[in-house]
Enzyme design. Sequence first.
Site, PDB file in Angstrom:
ATOM      1  N   TYR A  14       0.809  -1.220   0.000  1.00 47.30           N
ATOM      2  CA  TYR A  14       0.000   0.000   0.000  1.00 47.30           C
ATOM      3  C   TYR A  14       0.845   1.274   0.000  1.00 47.30           C
ATOM      4  CZ  TYR A  14      -3.573  -3.322   1.491  1.00 47.30           C
ATOM      5  OH  TYR A  14      -4.418  -4.395   1.573  1.00 47.30           O
ATOM      6  N   HIS A  19      -4.597   6.018  -1.392  1.00 45.80           N
ATOM      7  CA  HIS A  19      -5.187   5.981  -0.055  1.00 45.80           C
ATOM      8  C   HIS A  19      -4.143   6.300   1.020  1.00 45.80           C
ATOM      9  CE1 HIS A  19      -8.994   5.318   1.748  1.00 45.80           C
ATOM     10  NE2 HIS A  19      -8.841   4.074   2.153  1.00 45.80           N
ATOM     11  N   PHE A  63      -4.792  -0.285   9.882  1.00 44.36           N
ATOM     12  CA  PHE A  63      -5.550  -0.206   8.641  1.00 44.36           C
ATOM     13  C   PHE A  63      -6.544   0.946   8.750  1.00 44.36           C
ATOM     14  CE2 PHE A  63      -3.733  -4.379   8.082  1.00 44.36           C
ATOM     15  CZ  PHE A  63      -3.367  -4.346   6.750  1.00 44.36           C
ATOM     16  N   ASN A  65      -9.719   1.596   8.262  1.00 48.32           N
ATOM     17  CA  ASN A  65     -11.034   1.549   8.902  1.00 48.32           C
ATOM     18  C   ASN A  65     -10.977   1.619  10.421  1.00 48.32           C
ATOM     19  OD1 ASN A  65     -11.861   1.216   6.291  1.00 48.32           O
ATOM     20  ND2 ASN A  65     -12.589  -0.860   6.545  1.00 48.32           N
ATOM     21  N   ASP A  90      -6.672  11.263   2.218  1.00 49.36           N
ATOM     22  CA  ASP A  90      -7.024  11.376   0.805  1.00 49.36           C
ATOM     23  C   ASP A  90      -8.489  11.771   0.664  1.00 49.36           C
ATOM     24  OD1 ASP A  90      -7.474   8.601   1.849  1.00 49.36           O
ATOM     25  OD2 ASP A  90      -8.419   8.348  -0.104  1.00 49.36           O
ATOM     26  N   ASN A 111     -13.665   6.246   5.572  1.00 48.71           N
ATOM     27  CA  ASN A 111     -13.688   5.324   6.704  1.00 48.71           C
ATOM     28  C   ASN A 111     -12.676   5.660   7.800  1.00 48.71           C
ATOM     29  OD1 ASN A 111     -15.838   3.798   5.733  1.00 48.71           O
ATOM     30  ND2 ASN A 111     -14.487   2.507   4.526  1.00 48.71           N
TER      31      ASN A 111
END
Length: 185
Positions: A14, A19, A63, A65, A90, A111
């Site tokens: 990632y 993101h 993460f 969320n 973002d 989220n």
Amino acid sequence: MKLIAGLGNPGGQYAETRHNVGFLLLDTWAEELKLDFRPKFQGLISETQRFGEKVFLLKPQTFMNLSGRSIREIAQFYKIPSQDILVVHDDMDLPLGRIRLRQSGSAGGHNGIKSTIAEIGTEEFWRLRIGIGRPPAGWDPADYVLGSFNKEELPTLEEVLDRGQKVMDLWVQGESNKAMNTYNR
């Protein structure tokens, strides 16, 4: 005392994705200030003195969320009030190259912001929204945000990360209105 939390997802797959632009901005600033991150509070933290303020940089490792958990832990431990928290994330509703500093507001479907609001119990914290633009027609939004910036986007990304550092410096100095008037365009 100030807290700047850059949102993203942990892991090499990632690292350069849209993101993770919150992580990218904090990494860029930390590199310029010659800061290192260490694990703590379910995240990676660094600290510095800027303009007479102690400033913590946080990259939650929970993460996206669940990123509010890490933000809540450090804010509670150091008793940092919500108005001294800036969350960098973002935003698909802004085109690439645009940034917006806001004092509060809803999650707007993000989220990481939803998690932060739930964990700290208020919408009253600062946000630095970094535009990544909308996905091309037919693209899944999840695939888009988890995709890397393309070669043509990199100069714009570098420029926006430079402006983002200037916004964070002004915010730390208590010059939020100046930051908004200068960079919210």
